[in-house]
Design an enzyme around this catalytic site. Sequence first.
Site, PDB file in Angstrom:
ATOM      1  N   HIS A   1       0.832  -1.257  -0.005  1.00  0.00           N
ATOM      2  CA  HIS A   1       0.036   0.000  -0.080  1.00  0.00           C
ATOM      3  C   HIS A   1       0.754   1.138  -0.118  1.00  0.00           C
ATOM      4  O   HIS A   1       2.075   1.205   0.769  1.00  0.00           O
ATOM      5  CB  HIS A   1      -0.826   0.416   1.318  1.00  0.00           C
TER       6      HIS A   1
ATOM      7  N   ASP B   1       1.801   2.159   3.584  1.00  0.00           N
ATOM      8  CA  ASP B   1       2.934   1.496   4.386  1.00  0.00           C
ATOM      9  C   ASP B   1       4.206   1.399   3.946  1.00  0.00           C
ATOM     10  O   ASP B   1       5.060   1.151   4.671  1.00  0.00           O
ATOM     11  CB  ASP B   1       2.218  -0.093   4.501  1.00  0.00           C
TER      12      ASP B   1
HETATM   13  C1  XUL Z   1      -7.797  -6.328   4.461  1.00  0.00           C
HETATM   14  C2  XUL Z   1      -6.876  -6.571   3.429  1.00  0.00           C
HETATM   15  C3  XUL Z   1      -6.107  -5.751   2.448  1.00  0.00           C
HETATM   16  C4  XUL Z   1      -6.097  -5.866   1.191  1.00  0.00           C
HETATM   17  C5  XUL Z   1      -5.269  -4.721   0.401  1.00  0.00           C
HETATM   18  O1  XUL Z   1      -8.475  -7.018   5.148  1.00  0.00           O
HETATM   19  O2  XUL Z   1      -7.135  -7.773   3.009  1.00  0.00           O
HETATM   20  O3  XUL Z   1      -4.864  -5.782   3.083  1.00  0.00           O
HETATM   21  O4  XUL Z   1      -5.490  -6.911   0.699  1.00  0.00           O
HETATM   22  O5  XUL Z   1      -5.720  -3.405   0.590  1.00  0.00           O
END
Ligand code: XUL
Length: 443
Positions: A107, A110
């Site tokens: 992300h 992060d």
């Molecule tokens: C949350 C989840 C996220 C997604 C990406 O439950 O699975 O980490 O994979 O945003």
Amino acid sequence: MKNTSKPGFPKIPKIQHEGPSSRNPLAFKHYNPEELVEGKSMKEHLRFSVVYWHTMCGNGSDMFGWGTFDRPWDKGVPAGSIEQAKRRVPVFFEFCEKLGAPFWAFHDRDIAPHGRTLRESNKYLDTIVSLCKQEQKRTGTRLLWGTAQNFVHPRYMHGAATSCNADAFAFAAAQVKNAMDATKELNGEGYVFWGGREGYTTLLNTDLKREMDHLGGFMHMAVDYKKKIGFKGPFYIEPKPKEPTKHQYDSDAAACLNFLREYGLLEHFKLNIETNHATLAGHTMHHELEVAGAAGALGSIDANTGDVLLGWDTDQFPTDLYLTSQIMLTILKYGGLTTGGTNFDAKVRRESFEPVDLFYAHIAGMDTFARGLKIAAAIRKDGRLGDFIKNRYRSWDTGIGRQIEQGNVGFKELETHALKLGEVTTNESGRQEYLENLFNEFI
Ligand code: XUL
Ligand code: CO
């Protein structure tokens, strides 16, 4: 107590395949990257990916307690600083390299910290993306997918693309734009949308129709931007029914497919199916994969598992052979992972606080998937399960079944057929218990 350990994993060697008789916990017993299964290497079949968020940012905290994880590389730099973010990058890629994971996923917020302004956040992201680019080159690790974290910041309290506040929608769009740029810059294979706050906690304050329309519009803007920058990889939606919201719009595979169809987006998206999300939706992972596969939308998987006794998203590493065998059976049936991968959206337990536990956890997941792949291939080669299903539907291959499938008959002709039969006398046993035992022969 003075910390004397060095950042990274200096004592851990490159993880090798040593075979099932090895007693070395830092070796693969089953995952043998170059071994061929159904004519393709395990590495190509499984396309393992490590996530940045749990691996580098998780600290073991839960709602009742502080973090527990010992992460030597985080010591001496302020939490949430750009210095900390810079330090983590080479550690992460050292991890992927030593593990032999060909892919990773991130992300925006992060890998890089939140800035005081959007401009500052973008600058931080650019800095870290260029470090990641160097590390990708150094280690040969490739990006499976990128995504925007549109759920942590208080500005998204009412949602991101589905917020009642148009300014929040604009911020979410700006974040996705930059995360897509970053994904393209890092040669990502795909881009994921998980709507962490795209839902509601009460319908008393919610205009559901308007929120769904906004989400549809948001995805069209993303498609336009993708074309504009020439990003070639697929978009994935990741279904999840709840947590953090009470009801999320992308609740399961069927709801996502319906949303995509309703807003004319189906050709631009596939699904990223996650085990713990499937079970939160009251489904099995196998079910969700079959639904996605049947619609030609099986894109990628987030590999993890929940705990049947805990009703939330525990994101545990998958170590259940039945689960991975079922997953691989469906993936092989639908032609395998192409742009997608087996992405460990999983975190070590709070009690597994040492850096080496990150290796044990990923090795466990990779070996369990390797066995699942071999089991699924053996079941397919044996042919009894496939033959059983084919034979179960044989009434559709000839006679009235064939006429129905070909669209040659309607209710009137079918009534004539039924009247002539008098009763259905040709039903056969579904043989569930026999088939469960047959499946067990291969575990
Ligand atoms: C949350 C989840 C996220 C997604 C990406 O439950 O699975 O980490 O994979 O945003
Ligand atoms: Co996920």
